[in-house]
Design a protein around this motif. Structure first.
Motif, PDB file in Angstrom:
ATOM      1  N   PHE A   6      12.553  -3.651  12.937  1.00  0.00           N
ATOM      2  CA  PHE A   6      13.222  -3.257  11.701  1.00  0.00           C
ATOM      3  C   PHE A   6      12.576  -2.014  11.116  1.00  0.00           C
ATOM      4  N   ALA A   7      13.361  -1.345  10.292  1.00  0.00           N
ATOM      5  CA  ALA A   7      12.863  -0.217   9.515  1.00  0.00           C
ATOM      6  C   ALA A   7      12.472  -0.738   8.145  1.00  0.00           C
ATOM      7  N   ALA A   8      11.358  -0.267   7.643  1.00  0.00           N
ATOM      8  CA  ALA A   8      10.885  -0.669   6.322  1.00  0.00           C
ATOM      9  C   ALA A   8      11.529   0.231   5.268  1.00  0.00           C
ATOM     10  N   SER A   9      12.858   0.227   5.288  1.00  0.00           N
ATOM     11  CA  SER A   9      13.653   1.073   4.404  1.00  0.00           C
ATOM     12  C   SER A   9      14.953   0.354   4.072  1.00  0.00           C
ATOM     13  N   SER A  10      15.434   0.567   2.863  1.00  0.00           N
ATOM     14  CA  SER A  10      16.719  -0.017   2.471  1.00  0.00           C
ATOM     15  C   SER A  10      17.850   1.008   2.544  1.00  0.00           C
ATOM     16  N   SER A  11      17.547   2.223   2.914  1.00  0.00           N
ATOM     17  CA  SER A  11      18.556   3.277   2.982  1.00  0.00           C
ATOM     18  C   SER A  11      19.516   3.048   4.145  1.00  0.00           C
ATOM     19  N   LYS A  12      20.810   3.179   3.870  1.00  0.00           N
ATOM     20  CA  LYS A  12      21.807   3.048   4.928  1.00  0.00           C
ATOM     21  C   LYS A  12      21.735   4.221   5.900  1.00  0.00           C
ATOM     22  N   LYS A  64      10.146 -16.699   9.003  1.00  0.00           N
ATOM     23  CA  LYS A  64      10.574 -17.420  10.206  1.00  0.00           C
ATOM     24  C   LYS A  64      10.976 -16.446  11.314  1.00  0.00           C
ATOM     25  N   LYS A  65      11.660 -15.361  10.957  1.00  0.00           N
ATOM     26  CA  LYS A  65      12.042 -14.347  11.956  1.00  0.00           C
ATOM     27  C   LYS A  65      10.802 -13.814  12.667  1.00  0.00           C
ATOM     28  N   ILE A  66       9.765 -13.516  11.907  1.00  0.00           N
ATOM     29  CA  ILE A  66       8.522 -13.035  12.507  1.00  0.00           C
ATOM     30  C   ILE A  66       7.930 -14.124  13.393  1.00  0.00           C
ATOM     31  N   GLY A  67       7.905 -15.348  12.893  1.00  0.00           N
ATOM     32  CA  GLY A  67       7.345 -16.459  13.651  1.00  0.00           C
ATOM     33  C   GLY A  67       8.076 -16.736  14.951  1.00  0.00           C
ATOM     34  N   ASP A  68       9.378 -16.526  14.963  1.00  0.00           N
ATOM     35  CA  ASP A  68      10.185 -16.785  16.164  1.00  0.00           C
ATOM     36  C   ASP A  68      10.072 -15.677  17.207  1.00  0.00           C
ATOM     37  N   ALA A  69       9.536 -14.528  16.815  1.00  0.00           N
ATOM     38  CA  ALA A  69       9.415 -13.384  17.728  1.00  0.00           C
ATOM     39  C   ALA A  69       8.105 -13.460  18.509  1.00  0.00           C
ATOM     40  N   ASP A  70       8.103 -12.791  19.661  1.00  0.00           N
ATOM     41  CA  ASP A  70       6.876 -12.647  20.446  1.00  0.00           C
ATOM     42  C   ASP A  70       6.131 -11.377  20.077  1.00  0.00           C
ATOM     43  N   ALA A  71       6.850 -10.406  19.508  1.00  0.00           N
ATOM     44  CA  ALA A  71       6.263  -9.121  19.117  1.00  0.00           C
ATOM     45  C   ALA A  71       7.118  -8.517  18.009  1.00  0.00           C
ATOM     46  N   VAL A  72       6.535  -7.550  17.298  1.00  0.00           N
ATOM     47  CA  VAL A  72       7.204  -6.931  16.155  1.00  0.00           C
ATOM     48  C   VAL A  72       7.060  -5.410  16.239  1.00  0.00           C
ATOM     49  N   ILE A  73       8.152  -4.713  15.942  1.00  0.00           N
ATOM     50  CA  ILE A  73       8.128  -3.259  15.812  1.00  0.00           C
ATOM     51  C   ILE A  73       8.655  -2.923  14.424  1.00  0.00           C
ATOM     52  N   ILE A  74       7.903  -2.106  13.693  1.00  0.00           N
ATOM     53  CA  ILE A  74       8.326  -1.666  12.360  1.00  0.00           C
ATOM     54  C   ILE A  74       8.275  -0.146  12.326  1.00  0.00           C
ATOM     55  N   ALA A  75       9.314   0.467  11.774  1.00  0.00           N
ATOM     56  CA  ALA A  75       9.314   1.907  11.518  1.00  0.00           C
ATOM     57  C   ALA A  75       9.277   2.095  10.003  1.00  0.00           C
ATOM     58  N   PHE A  76       8.227   2.718   9.529  1.00  0.00           N
ATOM     59  CA  PHE A  76       7.983   2.848   8.092  1.00  0.00           C
ATOM     60  C   PHE A  76       8.519   4.156   7.527  1.00  0.00           C
ATOM     61  N   ALA A  77       9.350   4.034   6.518  1.00  0.00           N
ATOM     62  CA  ALA A  77       9.731   5.185   5.707  1.00  0.00           C
ATOM     63  C   ALA A  77       8.631   5.352   4.659  1.00  0.00           C
ATOM     64  N   GLU A  78       8.439   6.578   4.219  1.00  0.00           N
ATOM     65  CA  GLU A  78       7.384   6.853   3.237  1.00  0.00           C
ATOM     66  C   GLU A  78       8.019   7.346   1.945  1.00  0.00           C
ATOM     67  N   HIS A  79       7.713   6.663   0.854  1.00  0.00           N
ATOM     68  CA  HIS A  79       8.145   7.086  -0.475  1.00  0.00           C
ATOM     69  C   HIS A  79       6.909   7.420  -1.289  1.00  0.00           C
ATOM     70  N   ASN A  80       6.780   8.654  -1.662  1.00  0.00           N
ATOM     71  CA  ASN A  80       5.637   9.099  -2.468  1.00  0.00           C
ATOM     72  C   ASN A  80       4.310   8.692  -1.848  1.00  0.00           C
ATOM     73  N   SER A  82       3.652   6.201   0.188  1.00  0.00           N
ATOM     74  CA  SER A  82       3.397   4.771   0.362  1.00  0.00           C
ATOM     75  C   SER A  82       4.649   4.067   0.888  1.00  0.00           C
ATOM     76  N   TYR A  83       4.582   2.729   0.873  1.00  0.00           N
ATOM     77  CA  TYR A  83       5.697   1.893   1.303  1.00  0.00           C
ATOM     78  C   TYR A  83       6.912   2.095   0.402  1.00  0.00           C
ATOM     79  N   THR A  84       8.083   1.845   0.950  1.00  0.00           N
ATOM     80  CA  THR A  84       9.273   1.813   0.103  1.00  0.00           C
ATOM     81  C   THR A  84       9.178   0.577  -0.791  1.00  0.00           C
ATOM     82  N   ALA A  85       9.793   0.643  -1.941  1.00  0.00           N
ATOM     83  CA  ALA A  85       9.780  -0.500  -2.865  1.00  0.00           C
ATOM     84  C   ALA A  85      10.429  -1.718  -2.222  1.00  0.00           C
ATOM     85  N   ALA A  86      11.499  -1.499  -1.453  1.00  0.00           N
ATOM     86  CA  ALA A  86      12.208  -2.614  -0.821  1.00  0.00           C
ATOM     87  C   ALA A  86      11.295  -3.356   0.157  1.00  0.00           C
TER      88      ALA A  86
END
Length: 174
Positions: A6-12, A64-80, A82-86
């Motif tokens: 998942f992307a750590a962003s709420s932008s469409k 639960k989604k994280i727990g059910d996975a064997d691995a995780v990939i995150i793509a981070f957007a940067e706001h100011n 840091s992390y996005t508020a979402a």
């Protein structure tokens, strides 16, 4: 292998969502589930809201989604820088279920931005803090200047050197 991405962003129009989508094609021996954090939207976290609401269903489902996975990939957007508020809100709620949010899963962390910084600040913060939340970061990669190094329609990395780095990072999940 089941990979949660998942992307750590709420932008469409998130370029990090595009990067996640394009990167998933390189995990040929895996079942990749790409989720949208908009599906886990909750009120802003506070201890008062937690006392009132308990642990929201969305936070439980994300954990639960994280727990059910064997691995995780995150793509981070940067706001100011840091992390996005979402993402921060989702993470804060989920960490109240269990501080070990990432549940010892191997992880690859990515980030991109339109500018030359490539969201390196948020990526560094995420990679450095992940072990405190039971994240096993196998690799992290910043893709600077998205529109110069990626196809703006598909998010595919077009810079050969960065593409090799991406494939190498994703290979660390095996």
């Amino acid at each position: 292998m089941k990979v949660l991405a998942f992307a750590a962003s709420s932008s469409k129009q998130s370029i990090n969502k595009q990067l996640i989508q394009a990167s998933s094609q390189y995990l040929t021996d895996a079942e990749v589930e790409i989720i949208d954090i908009n599906d886990y939207e909750m009120p802003l976290f506070s201890v008062d809201r937690e006392a009132e609401l308990g642990q929201p269903e969305q936070a439980q489902a994300f954990f639960k989604k994280i727990g059910d996975a064997d691995a995780v990939i995150i793509a981070f957007a940067e706001h100011n820088g840091s992390y996005t508020a979402a993402y921060k809100n989702l993470f804060d709620w989920t960490s109240r279920i269990d501080q070990k949010v990432f549940q010892n899963k191997p992880m690859v962390m990515l980030a991109t931005s339109p500018g030359p910084g490539g969201a390196q600040n948020v990526l560094a913060a995420a990679a450095n803090s992940a072990p405190y939340f039971a994240g096993d970061v196998k690799a992290h990669l910043s893709i600077p200047s998205f529109y110069d190094n990626c196809d703006p329609q598909t998010g595919a990395v077009t810079n050969p050197e960065l593409l090799d780095q991406l494939k190498s990072a994703l290979a660390q999940l095996k």
